[in-house]
Design a protein around this motif. Structure first.
Motif, mmCIF file in Angstrom:
data_model
loop_
_atom_site.group_PDB
_atom_site.id
_atom_site.type_symbol
_atom_site.label_atom_id
_atom_site.label_comp_id
_atom_site.label_asym_id
_atom_site.label_seq_id
_atom_site.Cartn_x
_atom_site.Cartn_y
_atom_site.Cartn_z
ATOM 1 N N THR A 123 33.628 -59.672 8.831
ATOM 2 C CA THR A 123 34.282 -60.876 8.219
ATOM 3 C C THR A 123 35.753 -60.207 7.530
ATOM 4 O OG1 THR A 123 33.132 -60.114 6.175
ATOM 5 C CG2 THR A 123 31.999 -61.955 7.614
ATOM 6 N N ASN A 124 36.491 -61.425 7.369
ATOM 7 C CA ASN A 124 37.770 -61.234 6.645
ATOM 8 C C ASN A 124 38.472 -60.348 7.625
ATOM 9 O OD1 ASN A 124 36.793 -62.698 4.540
ATOM 10 N ND2 ASN A 124 36.803 -61.033 3.161
ATOM 11 N N PHE A 125 38.494 -60.655 8.968
ATOM 12 C CA PHE A 125 39.010 -60.082 10.134
ATOM 13 C C PHE A 125 40.571 -60.469 10.012
ATOM 14 C CE2 PHE A 125 39.910 -58.782 14.433
ATOM 15 C CZ PHE A 125 39.479 -57.580 14.594
ATOM 16 N N GLN A 126 41.452 -59.357 9.919
ATOM 17 C CA GLN A 126 42.783 -59.837 9.750
ATOM 18 C C GLN A 126 43.550 -58.721 10.496
ATOM 19 O OE1 GLN A 126 44.299 -60.730 5.752
ATOM 20 N NE2 GLN A 126 45.826 -62.144 6.796
ATOM 21 N N ALA A 154 47.689 -65.666 15.934
ATOM 22 C CA ALA A 154 46.441 -65.520 15.129
ATOM 23 C C ALA A 154 45.068 -65.449 15.681
ATOM 24 C CB ALA A 154 46.529 -66.549 13.888
ATOM 25 N N ASP A 163 40.529 -65.458 15.055
ATOM 26 C CA ASP A 163 39.565 -65.972 13.995
ATOM 27 C C ASP A 163 39.372 -64.857 12.985
ATOM 28 O OD1 ASP A 163 39.096 -68.260 15.216
ATOM 29 O OD2 ASP A 163 37.237 -67.701 16.511
ATOM 30 N N SER A 164 38.839 -65.507 11.784
ATOM 31 C CA SER A 164 38.412 -64.384 10.597
ATOM 32 C C SER A 164 37.059 -63.673 10.677
ATOM 33 C CB SER A 164 38.637 -65.074 9.420
ATOM 34 O OG SER A 164 37.886 -65.916 9.420
ATOM 35 N N THR A 165 36.349 -64.072 11.793
ATOM 36 C CA THR A 165 35.119 -63.404 11.743
ATOM 37 C C THR A 165 34.848 -62.993 13.191
ATOM 38 O OG1 THR A 165 34.086 -64.779 10.074
ATOM 39 C CG2 THR A 165 32.433 -63.890 11.834
ATOM 40 N N GLN A 182 43.437 -61.092 21.412
ATOM 41 C CA GLN A 182 44.749 -61.432 20.586
ATOM 42 C C GLN A 182 45.769 -61.108 21.310
ATOM 43 O OE1 GLN A 182 45.766 -59.280 16.812
ATOM 44 N NE2 GLN A 182 46.305 -61.245 15.926
ATOM 45 N N PHE A 200 39.085 -55.633 7.666
ATOM 46 C CA PHE A 200 37.877 -56.556 7.516
ATOM 47 C C PHE A 200 36.699 -55.854 6.913
ATOM 48 C CE2 PHE A 200 37.868 -53.358 11.116
ATOM 49 C CZ PHE A 200 36.378 -52.676 10.798
#
Length: 935
Positions: free
Chosen positions: A747-750, A769, A771-773, A782, A802
């Motif tokens: 999660t919070n994948f950035q 960009a 997805d954040s998950t 990407q 993440f």
């Protein structure tokens, strides 16, 4: 309890005897309750209890606890025993604490204080007892309380060897609980140098500790490699008397040898120092030589120890994959084990040879044992060994032996164990397609698979044969004829009916000229199977029948009667009912031309990678060799063109559809995710390094991308990052593939690009960009675009953050966007080269570096690197044939920078002289800096 009884505790011996003599559970409980009441009264009322009595009663409580009964008192008395100076009393106190005290207990502070006192004792026995207690409990509180004392004990020159040994193992236990317990800096060197300790027990314990530390921080502890190799060298060159205390059945220090060999497998390559590498190779050769010697003992302990070291050495040889001679010797040694009477040895030999078969240096050597491996597959008594033999046959298969291996596997499949049939079917299907020179052979193999093991043929397999037939016109007639003959068998598997229905519906007209396979004959054979099949297969056959109306108008009436049957048009199955009614109306209402358009032949499927290989990788992750089979999208069995065609989802995605127009002339590939929760092999070489998918060590391959555009950029136990890129003049595009290797979502994948603003004016990088998950087992893509505006140094970084199981994770990875990616190779003759070379003779237009080769000189390897670097190698330009001369142009938006390079090797001194000349000073300096680190 025997040692305790020998200490004179007669009351304990009597109590144990009473318990053992009890005739029933009730009498045992009664005797135990009586003793507990007595102990409780003694602890509460008798203030004169001495250490011996406390020890005796605590021992009784321990015995009762070991029988499975709860103990809720006596803890304070056990803590009091810790302060005793008598070994037996202190030992029992520590034993009770280790077994019964909860880490959340209020007594933990008292225990920690008593342990601290013992750690500071001058009596090594007391120190050891304290260390063993800490290791047994191993809680977070313990780690925090003793974070300073234990490392000091470990590296102190005053500490006795036996205490150092215990301290190393204790620190390893706490490190697993609290990874931050071990300090860095100067402590790193001091811990590493324990490998040089004179006491072999200390070295053995320290090796286990260092191995765990290396997995967490390989770069910081890389200095251990040379010391580990040195220690290995000393072990194998020592005499028996030097290691007498650590020789096990004539094998010198086998446990330490195995640990050191495993430690070296954390690095790839273990070392780039030619001297250290030479010593390591000598050690490995010595181990292989000793394996050939007659055994010094007939006892099984000798062979077990000897083979443990041998197999670990072979694992290291496979891991390095750089010494052809060692790889071939390892293969020959393993080949001798294939006929050994020990089942475990045969299994391990087959398993190791599977890895050897994947190396270009040893693949041919493995193939020499093909007959023995086939015999193992057929004759072995142990199913796990038979399965391992199948794995090895799959790994050693290539174009020269494919037909023989596939046929042997098909023959064995008829009697194979049910537990391995499904996997064998997948492997046969993959090999048949990968090495098919004639696709009629491939069709025969798949139909045989369905005939022999139809229940184990998954949808992916029979989908695939349909794709092959549809995409290859030359095999369509043969496939129709072959499947028609297969359908004539009285007992026909349902999967064969599916394949037959699909292929005859598309290409039945190719065999309709023969009276034996006339249209009505084809229809009757298919329809004779109709009522024996599931509703899904019936739906497919109905689609085949409507196709027959288009191909063979003369049997229209017969087929329409089938559609009108109550079992179809009034079927309880909604799908069958709908198809029967719609197909009937279509055959009545539509004109001949409309019918021909709606029911025309299926178009070719776009080429994609094989979903069969993905299924096999999911069943055996990390153990499936790379496969070149490419696949089109899986078809659905319901091939009605009148309806929307929803092709079955594949397990693979391919980047290749877009590489022909990577720089913006087509729509970039969209973010994709694997619906099967397995990592997708999007790149041709992403799984070449087998050790990295199973190791918890982080692998950062950024430097290797100086000479290549595709591969695995970064990998650890949680995530894998692959790259596929293409560059044209001053433009480039990268596809980053993030694969979640865990069973939980990230999660919070950035991913965030890090590139200073001033450098951004020279290299403009845009990142899309994501997805954040990132779901468990999934992969997302990407896209990055890069435009080189002016020459620059360094390269951008990617800051990836993440949360994994709620724990924040952060990584910084260099992106493969060095300035050489914008090179265009340039051809020049000798006259043009030297004229240009002379013109670029200014002080700011040239750079030169003389440096020692990091590895033994390899001119062909150097040539390959310079070619991968992006420059054109100019043959026969330099008078010295060993010198390498290159030319290229760096494309930027503002200008073009011509660049000339000359690499002069000195074989005697193992040195290189690198000279770069270019019209910009920054380019010459950057080219030198980039290349010097790589030779």
């Amino acid at each position: 309890m025997a040692p305790v009884r020998g200490d004179g505790m007669r009351g304990l011996a009597v109590f144990i005897s009473d318990i053992r003599n009890c005739k029933s559970k009730e009498s045992e409980v009664k005797r135990m309750n009586k003793e507990l009441a007595n102990i409780r009264s003694k602890f509460k009322g008798d203030k004169t209890l001495d250490g011996y009595q406390k020890k005796k009663y605590v021992c009784k409580l321990l015995f009762i606890f070991l029988l499975g009964h709860d103990i809720d008192f006596g803890h304070m008395e056990a803590v009091n025993l810790l302060s005793s100076n008598k070994y037996s009393e202190k030992q029992i106190g520590y034993l009770f604490i280790s077994v019964l005290v909860n880490t959340n207990s209020d007594l933990i502070k008292l225990i920690i204080q008593s342990i601290k006192n013992d750690l500071q004792s001058r009596n090594p026995i007391h120190v050891n007892l304290a260390l063993q207690c800490i290791a047994n409990i191993g809680s977070q509180d313990m780690a925090e309380a003793f974070a300073n004392e234990i490392p000091k004990l470990l590296v102190s020159g005053d500490t006795m060897d036996v205490v150092k040994q215990s301290a190393a193992l204790c620190l390893l236990r706490l490190f697993r609980t609290c990874p931050d317990i071990i300090p860095g800096g100067e402590w790193t060197s001091r811990i590493i140098h324990l490998l040089n300790d004179h006491h072999m027990g200390v070295v053995t314990a320290a090796t286990s500790l260092i191995d765990a530390l290396v997995k967490k921080n390989p770069d910081e502890y890389k200095g251990c490699v040379s010391l580990a190799v040195s220690r290995l060298s000393r072990i194998f060159t020592s005499s028996y008397t030097d290691l007498q205390d650590y020789t096990y059945y004539f094998v010198p220090a086998p446990w330490l040898s195995v640990k050191l060999l495993r430690l070296l497998q954390n690095y790839n390559p273990p070392t780039e120092d030619p001297g250290v590498r030479g010593r390591l190779n000598e050690c490995l050769e010595t181990i292989l030589n000793k394996a050939q010697e007659p055994p010094k003992s007939k006892k099984v302990q000798h062979s077990n120890a000897k083979n443990a070291v041998l197999f670990e050495a072979i694992n290291l040889i496979i891991h390095n994959d750089s010494e052809p001679n060692l790889l071939v010797r390892a293969c020959n040694q393993l080949g001798q084990f294939l006929s050994n009477r020990e089942t475990n040895l045969r299994y391990l030999a087959l398993e190791s040879m599977c890895h050897l078969a994947q190396s270009e240096f040893s693949h041919e050597a493995v193939k020499k044992h093909q007959e023995v491996v086939i015999l193992s597959m057929k004759m072995e008594k142990d199913v796990s060994v038979r399965q391992q033999a199948v794995d090895l046959l799959y790994a050693m298969c290539d174009r020269s032996n494919a037909e023989e291996i596939v046929q042997e596997m098909l023959n064995y499949l008829e009697t194979a164990d049910y537990s391995i049939r499904e996997e064998m079917v997948l492997k046969v299907a993959i090999l048949a397609e990968k090495y098919a020179t004639d696709f009629t052979w491939y069709v025969d193999v798949i139909l045989n698979l369905i005939r022999i093991a139809g229940d184990y043929v998954s949808e992916e397999v029979w989908y695939r044969v349909i794709q092959i037939v549809i995409n290859r016109e030359e095999v369509q007639g043969y496939a129709a004829k072959t499947v028609f003959e297969a359908l004539q068998a009285p007992a026909c598997h349902e999967n064969m009916v599916k394949v037959g229905g699909y292929i005859l519906g598309e290409f039945g007209n190719l065999i309709a000229g023969d009276s034996r396979s006339a249209p009505m004959v084809q229809f009757k054979i298919l329809h004779s199977k109709y009522h024996l099949c599931s509703s899904m297969t019936r739906a497919l056959l109905l689609s085949t029948y409507i196709k027959f109306i288009n191909l063979f108008p003369e049997i229209r009436g017969t087929i329409q009667d089938v559609f009108r049957q109550d079992s179809n048009i009034r079927s309880a199955d909604a799908e069958l009912q709908q198809r029967a009614s719609e197909y009937l109306q279509l055959s009545i209402v539509a004109s001949k031309d409309v019918l021909a358009t709606v029911l025309e032949e299926m178009p070719s499927f776009p080429e994609r990678e094989s979903s069969i290989l993905a299924v096999l990788k999911k069943k055996k992750p990390g153990r499936v060799p790379e496969n070149e089979v490419r696949e089109s999208k899986s078809p659905v069995p319901n091939h009605n063109n009148a309806q929307n065609q929803n092709h079955a989802t594949t397990n693979k995605i391919s980047f290749s559809n877009h590489t022909s127009d990577l720089l913006g002339l087509s729509t970039p590939p969209s973010q994709q995710q694997n619906s099967q929760n397995t990592l997708i092999d999007v790149l041709g070489d992403i799984y070449n390094n087998q050790s990295s998918s199973s190791s918890s060590t982080a692998v950062n391959n950024a430097k290797k991308f100086l000479f290549k555009n595709n591969g695995v950029l970064f990998e650890n136990e949680m995530i894998q990052i692959g790259v596929k890129s293409e560059f044209r003049q001053n433009l480039g595009r990268l596809g980053l593939f993030y694969g979640n290797k865990t069973q939980v979502p990230l999660t919070n994948f950035q991913p965030v690009l890090q590139w200073p603003a001033e450098e951004g004016k020279k290299l403009n990088v845009q990142i899309k960009a994501v997805d954040s998950t990132l779901d468990a087992g999934a992969q997302i893509q990407q896209m990055l675009t890069a435009e080189c505006i002016d020459s620059y140094s360094d390269s951008p970084s990617l800051q990836l953050s993440f949360r994994y199981n709620g724990t924040p994770q952060n990584f910084t990875i260099k992106l493969p966007l060095t300035v050489n990616k914008f090179f265009e190779p340039t051809e020049m003759n000798a006259e043009s080269f030297f004229a240009r070379w002379k013109n670029l003779g200014g002080e700011k237009q040239r750079a030169q570096k003389v440096f020692k080769a990091q590895i033994p000189l390899d001119l062909q390897g150097a040539k390959n690197k310079l070619s991968g670097f992006g420059m054109q190698i100019l043959e026969s330009i330099d008078p010295n044939p060993d010198n390498l001369v290159c030319a290229g142009i760096i494309h930027t938006q503002s200008h073009q920078v011509g660049c000339l390079l000359r690499l002069e090797p000195n074989k005697q001194a193992q040195m290189f002289r690198l000279t770069v000349r270019a019209s910009k000073e920054q380019v010459t300096t950057e080219m030198c800096n980039l290349l010097v680190d790589q030779f």
